[in-house]
Design an enzyme around this catalytic site. Structure first.
Site, PDB file in Angstrom:
ATOM      1  N   SER A  68      10.323   4.116   5.662  1.00  0.00           N
ATOM      2  CA  SER A  68       9.725   3.139   4.749  1.00  0.00           C
ATOM      3  C   SER A  68      10.160   3.283   3.299  1.00  0.00           C
ATOM      4  CB  SER A  68       8.208   3.231   4.835  1.00  0.00           C
ATOM      5  OG  SER A  68       7.793   3.033   6.151  1.00  0.00           O
TER       6      SER A  68
ATOM      7  N   ASP B 233       6.019  -0.704   6.263  1.00  0.00           N
ATOM      8  CA  ASP B 233       5.937   0.344   7.280  1.00  0.00           C
ATOM      9  C   ASP B 233       6.231  -0.190   8.669  1.00  0.00           C
ATOM     10  OD1 ASP B 233       5.181   2.406   5.480  1.00  0.00           O
ATOM     11  OD2 ASP B 233       3.115   1.675   5.528  1.00  0.00           O
TER      12      ASP B 233
END
Length: 140
Positions: free
Chosen positions: A31, A41
């Site tokens: 991420s 994410d």
């Protein structure tokens, strides 16, 4: 357990739950470390709706997101054609989802979700994945 390991475990938990609910889903690699631009994410879609999700978890304390995190999520979502969502999970509770515009903004420009807010105002997992819907005002 370190907070990073716990966060990774929670992200995998969310990915697995979305997969079981019929979504094509993937975690973004680290991420943000794969590129100079922040990435969400989780990316998830079911052919009808597509989400870019920033996932956060907490033992019970309020969850904070920086203004930059939320701005990056919204930017990515618009360019990707997905709906931006913040997913929060507090220990011994389920996942709850928020449109970024529905989050409380602090005086410092950060975003906050309290456990009480998540339970009272968040969209529950069943509704988020297309189960019985809750009545919500605004958002997209």
């Amino acid at each position: 357990m370190s907070s990073n390991r716990k966060g990774d475990r929670r992200e995998r938990e969310l990915v697995n739950a979305l997969d079981e609910a019929g979504f094509a889903v993937m975690r973004a690699p680290a991420s943000g470390s794969a590129t100079t631009r922040e990435l969400p994410d989780v990316l998830a879609g079911n052919g009808e709706v597509f989400y870019a999700i920033e996932a956060k978890s907490s033992s019970g304390r309020p969850i904070y997101l920086s203004g930059e995190e939320v701005e990056a999520l919204v930017y990515f979502s618009r360019n990707f054609g997905a709906k931006a969502r913040i997913a929060v999970r507090f220990d011994r509770e389920d996942w709850y989802f928020f449109h970024p515009g529905d989050l409380y903004v602090t005086d410092g420009g950060n975003y906050r979700v309290k456990k009480e807010t998540a339970l009272a105002e968040g969209e529950d997992f069943e509704s988020f994945t297309g189960g019985p819907t809750q009545t919500k005002l605004g958002g997209d």
